[in-house]
Design a protein around this motif. Structure first.
Motif, mmCIF file in Angstrom:
data_model
loop_
_atom_site.group_PDB
_atom_site.id
_atom_site.type_symbol
_atom_site.label_atom_id
_atom_site.label_comp_id
_atom_site.label_asym_id
_atom_site.label_seq_id
_atom_site.Cartn_x
_atom_site.Cartn_y
_atom_site.Cartn_z
ATOM 1 N N SER A 1 0.834 -1.212 0.000
ATOM 2 C CA SER A 1 0.000 0.000 0.000
ATOM 3 C C SER A 1 0.863 1.255 0.000
ATOM 4 O O SER A 1 0.533 2.237 -0.673
ATOM 5 N N THR A 2 1.961 1.216 0.714
ATOM 6 C CA THR A 2 2.882 2.354 0.726
ATOM 7 C C THR A 2 3.458 2.562 -0.668
ATOM 8 O O THR A 2 3.584 3.694 -1.139
ATOM 9 N N VAL B 1 0.824 4.237 -2.816
ATOM 10 C CA VAL B 1 0.695 5.666 -2.485
ATOM 11 C C VAL B 1 1.844 6.450 -3.105
ATOM 12 O O VAL B 1 1.628 7.510 -3.713
ATOM 13 N N ILE C 1 6.804 10.325 3.793
ATOM 14 C CA ILE C 1 6.223 9.049 4.221
ATOM 15 C C ILE C 1 7.319 8.167 4.810
ATOM 16 O O ILE C 1 7.122 7.504 5.827
ATOM 17 N N CYS D 1 -1.643 3.985 4.737
ATOM 18 C CA CYS D 1 -1.606 4.037 3.267
ATOM 19 C C CYS D 1 -2.741 3.208 2.669
ATOM 20 O O CYS D 1 -3.370 3.622 1.693
ATOM 21 N N PRO E 1 -4.872 8.878 -2.063
ATOM 22 C CA PRO E 1 -3.505 8.439 -1.786
ATOM 23 C C PRO E 1 -2.520 9.604 -1.803
ATOM 24 O O PRO E 1 -1.712 9.753 -2.718
ATOM 25 N N TYR F 1 0.091 12.334 0.641
ATOM 26 C CA TYR F 1 0.875 12.449 1.874
ATOM 27 C C TYR F 1 0.031 13.045 2.990
ATOM 28 O O TYR F 1 0.005 12.530 4.110
ATOM 29 N N VAL G 1 -2.320 10.523 4.501
ATOM 30 C CA VAL G 1 -1.631 9.549 5.349
ATOM 31 C C VAL G 1 -1.315 10.178 6.707
ATOM 32 O O VAL G 1 -1.559 9.561 7.751
#
Length: 158
Positions: free
Chosen positions: A54-55, A58, A79, A96, A105, A107, A110
């Motif tokens: 997921s990171t 993103v 991130i 994320c 998605p 920054y 998040v």
């Protein structure tokens, strides 16, 4: 182009042939700029993958939203900072995943998810509205009766 200091040439550069373009010699950059220049989209995505899928998604999205991927590097590194210095990797990965699920998605999404602790809560889809009950609304039974009545008339006519 040549640059002199106290009558001594300290550097020379070729001029760009096209108007508005520039070129940079890596060795002439300050060390902080050299560190910045060492980041590439592939390096960022490889690092993001160590946190989780997921990171990585993103970070891909952040870079894809820019005209040049490099314009998204600072947010991606933000991130990384969250995952290495402020929160643990699992929380950042969960945040994320939530940012992707809510179609944001970014920054800032998040960060907001982490600050508010939403990464620890399951994302529930909105409940569907209850069916409308009204005397003028006919249900499936009404139409079944119409269909069965029409087929009985056809059978009687034969």
């Amino acid at each position: 182009m040549e640059i002199f200091a106290a009558g001594v040439r300290i550097v020379s550069h070729r001029r760009c042939e096209r108007k508005g373009q520039y070129q940079t010699v890596f060795e002439h950059m300050p060390s902080s700029h050299q560190a910045q220049a060492s980041w590439t989209p592939a390096r960022i995505l490889a690092w993001a993958e160590t946190i989780g899928p997921s990171t990585q998604v993103v970070c891909e999205s952040i870079m894809a939203q820019r005209h040049y991927p490099e314009q998204g590097f600072n947010q991606c590194r933000g991130i990384f900072n969250l995952a290495s210095k402020i929160y643990d990797k699992d929380r950042v990965e969960a945040a994320c995943a939530r940012a992707i699920a809510i179609h944001s998605p970014l920054y800032k999404s998040v960060v907001s998810i982490l600050k508010n602790g939403l990464d620890a809560h399951e994302l529930n889809p909105p409940a569907s509205p209850p069916p409308i009950e009204h005397a003028n609304i006919r249900g499936a039974e009404y139409y079944q009766e119409l269909l069965s009545g029409a087929s009985n008339k056809e059978n009687a006519a034969c």
